[in-house]
Motif scaffolding. Structure first.
Motif, PDB file in Angstrom:
ATOM      1  N   THR A 157       1.104  11.401  -0.325  1.00  0.00           N
ATOM      2  CA  THR A 157       2.285  10.601  -0.131  1.00  0.00           C
ATOM      3  C   THR A 157       2.220   9.087  -0.545  1.00  0.00           C
ATOM      4  O   THR A 157       2.766   8.368  -1.206  1.00  0.00           O
ATOM      5  N   ALA A 158       1.281   8.665   0.207  1.00  0.00           N
ATOM      6  CA  ALA A 158       0.872   7.231   0.131  1.00  0.00           C
ATOM      7  C   ALA A 158       0.577   6.752  -1.294  1.00  0.00           C
ATOM      8  O   ALA A 158       0.924   5.768  -1.963  1.00  0.00           O
ATOM      9  N   ALA A 159      -0.205   7.603  -2.058  1.00  0.00           N
ATOM     10  CA  ALA A 159      -0.841   7.229  -3.307  1.00  0.00           C
ATOM     11  C   ALA A 159       0.301   7.349  -4.158  1.00  0.00           C
ATOM     12  O   ALA A 159       0.486   6.580  -5.406  1.00  0.00           O
ATOM     13  N   THR A 160       1.307   8.436  -4.186  1.00  0.00           N
ATOM     14  CA  THR A 160       2.449   8.606  -5.044  1.00  0.00           C
ATOM     15  C   THR A 160       3.289   6.982  -4.817  1.00  0.00           C
ATOM     16  O   THR A 160       3.805   6.860  -5.904  1.00  0.00           O
ATOM     17  N   ALA A 161       3.638   6.807  -3.607  1.00  0.00           N
ATOM     18  CA  ALA A 161       4.556   5.583  -3.360  1.00  0.00           C
ATOM     19  C   ALA A 161       3.883   4.514  -3.815  1.00  0.00           C
ATOM     20  O   ALA A 161       4.670   3.719  -4.416  1.00  0.00           O
ATOM     21  N   ALA A 162       2.468   4.349  -3.898  1.00  0.00           N
ATOM     22  CA  ALA A 162       1.893   3.000  -4.252  1.00  0.00           C
ATOM     23  C   ALA A 162       1.976   3.147  -5.843  1.00  0.00           C
ATOM     24  O   ALA A 162       2.291   1.934  -6.309  1.00  0.00           O
ATOM     25  N   GLU A 163       1.849   4.199  -6.410  1.00  0.00           N
ATOM     26  CA  GLU A 163       1.780   4.229  -7.896  1.00  0.00           C
ATOM     27  C   GLU A 163       3.235   3.821  -8.492  1.00  0.00           C
ATOM     28  O   GLU A 163       3.425   3.252  -9.525  1.00  0.00           O
ATOM     29  N   ARG A 164       4.196   4.367  -7.838  1.00  0.00           N
ATOM     30  CA  ARG A 164       5.547   4.040  -8.139  1.00  0.00           C
ATOM     31  C   ARG A 164       5.800   2.496  -7.877  1.00  0.00           C
ATOM     32  O   ARG A 164       6.575   2.006  -8.866  1.00  0.00           O
ATOM     33  N   ALA A 165       5.332   1.836  -7.017  1.00  0.00           N
ATOM     34  CA  ALA A 165       5.309   0.370  -6.992  1.00  0.00           C
ATOM     35  C   ALA A 165       4.344  -0.579  -7.671  1.00  0.00           C
ATOM     36  O   ALA A 165       4.245  -1.704  -7.793  1.00  0.00           O
ATOM     37  N   GLY A 166       3.641   0.370  -8.596  1.00  0.00           N
ATOM     38  CA  GLY A 166       2.671  -0.347  -9.455  1.00  0.00           C
ATOM     39  C   GLY A 166       1.209  -0.578  -8.814  1.00  0.00           C
ATOM     40  O   GLY A 166       0.684  -1.847  -9.180  1.00  0.00           O
ATOM     41  N   ARG A 167       0.940  -0.074  -7.440  1.00  0.00           N
ATOM     42  CA  ARG A 167      -0.154  -0.352  -6.788  1.00  0.00           C
ATOM     43  C   ARG A 167      -0.917   0.887  -6.665  1.00  0.00           C
ATOM     44  O   ARG A 167      -0.785   1.895  -7.003  1.00  0.00           O
ATOM     45  N   ARG A 168      -1.941   0.579  -5.807  1.00  0.00           N
ATOM     46  CA  ARG A 168      -2.844   1.694  -5.543  1.00  0.00           C
ATOM     47  C   ARG A 168      -3.417   1.725  -4.217  1.00  0.00           C
ATOM     48  O   ARG A 168      -3.375   0.625  -3.660  1.00  0.00           O
ATOM     49  N   ILE A 169      -3.574   2.904  -3.593  1.00  0.00           N
ATOM     50  CA  ILE A 169      -4.338   3.004  -2.225  1.00  0.00           C
ATOM     51  C   ILE A 169      -5.623   3.269  -2.477  1.00  0.00           C
ATOM     52  O   ILE A 169      -6.169   3.472  -3.599  1.00  0.00           O
ATOM     53  N   LEU A 170      -6.784   2.597  -1.607  1.00  0.00           N
ATOM     54  CA  LEU A 170      -8.015   2.687  -2.001  1.00  0.00           C
ATOM     55  C   LEU A 170      -8.692   3.691  -0.880  1.00  0.00           C
ATOM     56  O   LEU A 170      -8.629   3.691   0.255  1.00  0.00           O
ATOM     57  N   ILE A 171      -9.658   4.443  -1.388  1.00  0.00           N
ATOM     58  CA  ILE A 171     -10.480   5.266  -0.541  1.00  0.00           C
ATOM     59  C   ILE A 171     -11.903   4.759  -0.315  1.00  0.00           C
ATOM     60  O   ILE A 171     -12.391   4.661  -1.393  1.00  0.00           O
ATOM     61  N   GLU A 172     -12.426   4.530   0.840  1.00  0.00           N
ATOM     62  CA  GLU A 172     -13.668   3.629   0.694  1.00  0.00           C
ATOM     63  C   GLU A 172     -14.764   4.581   1.639  1.00  0.00           C
ATOM     64  O   GLU A 172     -14.486   5.264   2.922  1.00  0.00           O
ATOM     65  N   PRO A 173     -15.841   4.894   1.099  1.00  0.00           N
ATOM     66  CA  PRO A 173     -17.009   5.561   1.960  1.00  0.00           C
ATOM     67  C   PRO A 173     -17.413   4.221   3.101  1.00  0.00           C
ATOM     68  O   PRO A 173     -17.607   3.430   2.777  1.00  0.00           O
ATOM     69  N   LEU A 174     -17.674   4.611   4.169  1.00  0.00           N
ATOM     70  CA  LEU A 174     -17.884   4.093   5.319  1.00  0.00           C
ATOM     71  C   LEU A 174     -19.189   4.426   5.976  1.00  0.00           C
ATOM     72  O   LEU A 174     -19.569   5.655   5.632  1.00  0.00           O
TER      73      LEU A 174
END
Length: 238
Positions: free
Chosen positions: A127-144
């Motif tokens: 859901t977050a990735a889809t919303a970010a893409e619609r806004a021209g942005r991205r969520i990031l997934i980070e190995p910790l």
């Protein structure tokens, strides 16, 4: 040349949140990133205005920001999989996208939560990735590193997860975390470096500034540029 930024949250932990952008500017940085800058997942409008104003007044560019990660001091690293935290997750995403609209950051680091990646977490991340893409942005997934039971610890884990989330998600390659986890960083750069959405670095041991440890950070940054990485490199060190 790859552009450099500084993470004001880890770099200036003893400086009030609203003073950190100006502190970065005084130290010569023109671009910053921040962990979640509010005490709750759903800050009041005045709190958001104050944060936006602090960045604008300092004259720096906010390039990336974390979403709300829960009680970090208590060991939480994301709330996507917690069935009790749906409202907080949604509020955090909405606030982040509003900050993105007003200040322009295109990347939002989204911690996935400790423990197995359950369907609920995957649904919320999608859901977050889809919303970010619609806004021209991205969520990031980070190995910790250093977090027991965190499910994303290798670059391959992050790329696989982003593959299921679509174009609204990208991999954050923190060279410190990858190295501490025993990853072959040279191989990651050679094979997937150009696919990284964002890069952070600190030295090891100690997560200090470049040159305080033993990691070949300058060589790795040069290698990233050589394979075609043209994004930001953010200093995220103590």
């Amino acid at each position: 040349m790859t552009a450099r930024a500084v993470n004001v949250s880890i770099r200036y932990p003893d400086v009030p949140v609203l003073e950190r952008p100006e502190r970065a500017r005084r130290e010569g940085y023109t671009a910053i990133e921040s962990w979640w800058p509010f005490p709750t997942a759903g800050p009041a409008a005045a709190e958001v205005d104050a944060f936006v104003g602090s960045v604008t007044d300092a004259g720096v560019e906010l390039i990336a920001m974390n979403l709300f990660g829960g009680d970090m001091a208590a060991g939480e690293r994301g709330i996507a999989g917690d069935p009790r935290r749906g409202t907080e997750f949604d509020d955090s995403l909405a606030v982040a996208l509003e900050v993105g609209r007003r200040l322009g950051p295109s990347m939002f680091n989204t911690l996935v939560g400790v423990g197995p990646l359950r369907d609920l977490a995957l649904d919320r991340l999608a859901t977050a990735a889809t919303a970010a893409e619609r806004a021209g942005r991205r969520i990031l997934i980070e190995p910790l590193s250093g977090i027991a039971d965190y499910p994303v610890t290798a670059a391959a884990d992050a790329f696989a997860l982003c593959g299921t989330l679509g174009r609204g998600a990208g991999v954050l390659g923190d060279l410190y975390h990858l190295a501490v986890n025993g990853e072959d960083v040279d191989a990651v750069i050679a094979t997937r470096g150009s696919d990284l959405a964002h890069v952070q670095l600190a030295d090891a041991p100690g997560r200090g500034a470049p040159g305080t440890g033993t990691l070949p950070l300058e060589r790795w940054v040069d290698a990233l540029e050589a394979v075609g990485y043209r994004g930001w490199v953010a200093l995220e060190h103590r």
